[in-house]
Enzyme design. Structure first.
Site, PDB file in Angstrom:
ATOM      1  N   HIS A  60       1.152  -1.148  -0.278  1.00  0.00           N
ATOM      2  CA  HIS A  60       0.099   0.250   0.204  1.00  0.00           C
ATOM      3  C   HIS A  60       1.256   1.005  -0.120  1.00  0.00           C
ATOM      4  O   HIS A  60       2.178   1.172   0.500  1.00  0.00           O
ATOM      5  CB  HIS A  60      -0.981  -0.390   1.291  1.00  0.00           C
ATOM      6  CG  HIS A  60      -1.928  -1.249   0.981  1.00  0.00           C
ATOM      7  ND1 HIS A  60      -3.094  -1.360   2.260  1.00  0.00           N
ATOM      8  CD2 HIS A  60      -2.229  -1.708   0.263  1.00  0.00           C
ATOM      9  CE1 HIS A  60      -3.707  -2.185   1.541  1.00  0.00           C
ATOM     10  NE2 HIS A  60      -3.184  -2.949   0.839  1.00  0.00           N
ATOM     11  N   GLU A  62       0.866   3.792   1.683  1.00  0.00           N
ATOM     12  CA  GLU A  62       1.615   4.216   3.255  1.00  0.00           C
ATOM     13  C   GLU A  62       2.502   3.295   3.588  1.00  0.00           C
ATOM     14  O   GLU A  62       3.334   3.772   4.033  1.00  0.00           O
ATOM     15  CB  GLU A  62       0.800   4.055   4.613  1.00  0.00           C
ATOM     16  CG  GLU A  62      -0.310   5.179   3.906  1.00  0.00           C
ATOM     17  CD  GLU A  62      -1.318   4.615   3.310  1.00  0.00           C
ATOM     18  OE1 GLU A  62      -1.143   3.751   2.390  1.00  0.00           O
ATOM     19  OE2 GLU A  62      -2.392   4.824   3.270  1.00  0.00           O
ATOM     20  N   CYS A  90      -5.766   2.560   5.792  1.00  0.00           N
ATOM     21  CA  CYS A  90      -6.928   1.192   5.944  1.00  0.00           C
ATOM     22  C   CYS A  90      -5.904   0.056   7.428  1.00  0.00           C
ATOM     23  O   CYS A  90      -5.563   0.810   8.124  1.00  0.00           O
ATOM     24  CB  CYS A  90      -6.463   0.154   5.230  1.00  0.00           C
ATOM     25  SG  CYS A  90      -4.336  -0.690   4.874  1.00  0.00           S
ATOM     26  N   CYS A  93      -2.288  -0.410   7.352  1.00  0.00           N
ATOM     27  CA  CYS A  93      -1.501   0.938   7.669  1.00  0.00           C
ATOM     28  C   CYS A  93      -1.077   1.500   7.942  1.00  0.00           C
ATOM     29  O   CYS A  93      -0.510   1.728   8.794  1.00  0.00           O
ATOM     30  CB  CYS A  93      -1.528   1.811   6.150  1.00  0.00           C
ATOM     31  SG  CYS A  93      -1.466   0.848   4.433  1.00  0.00           S
TER      32      CYS A  93
HETATM   33 ZN    ZN Z   1      -3.019   0.290   3.707  1.00  0.00          ZN
END
Ligand code: ZN
Length: 163
Positions: A60, A62, A90, A93
């Site tokens: 992801h 991040e 999310c 993250c």
């Molecule tokens: Zn994430």
């Protein structure tokens, strides 16, 4: 305690940078997510979602930005850093940002906005509230002497780097 945090012109600029990274990343074949990690007034690292490009479900924006920032700074702690993410992090993250020790997170799109384009992480929050064995992804405890030994060895280690 909730104190009102002012959003500065610099905050808005860094958020726009995250948004531009997210948008450009779509043309590269990545997902519509970007993140910028800042220390003081300096951009330490940026990241874009590369889950499908790198066959890495943890890639992801991040997480990629955290990895790059730690590489740049030569540390596992981002305690002086602020994160600008094009979307509300999310659970993975968000957890990674806690582990990294960042001091603040600004986000653009909300998780409801993400949900509207089929990036839904709401079910993970619901899963976390359930007993371990009742989750879609069951977590089952196996007692093990060997695993305890690793913890005992760590607890007894004198020259460990705490983290
Ligand atoms: Zn994430």
């Amino acid at each position: 305690m909730s104190e009102k945090i002012e959003i500065s012109d610099a905050d808005v600029r860094f958020m726009e940078m995250a948004a531009e990274i997210a948008e450009k990343n779509i043309d590269r074949g990545g997902g519509s997510f970007g993140a910028v990690i800042v220390r003081g007034a300096e951009v330490v690292a940026t990241g874009a979602n590369t889950v499908t490009l790198s066959n890495d479900p943890t890639a992801h924006a991040e997480v990629n930005a955290i990895r790059e920032a730690c590489r740049q700074l030569g540390t596992f702690s981002l305690k002086d850093c602020i994160v600008y993410s094009s979307c509300e992090p999310c659970p993975m993250c968000l957890s990674a940002l806690y582990w990294a020790g960042v001091k603040r997170i600004y986000f653009g799109n909300t998780k409801e906005d993400a949900d509207a384009i089929n990036f839904s992480d709401g079910f993970i929050y619901k899963e976390l509230e359930k007993p371990r064995v009742d989750r879609v992804l069951p977590c089952i405890h196996i007692e093990s002497e060997k695993n305890i030994r690793a913890f005992q060895k760590w607890a007894a280690k004198k020259d460990k780097i705490e983290y």
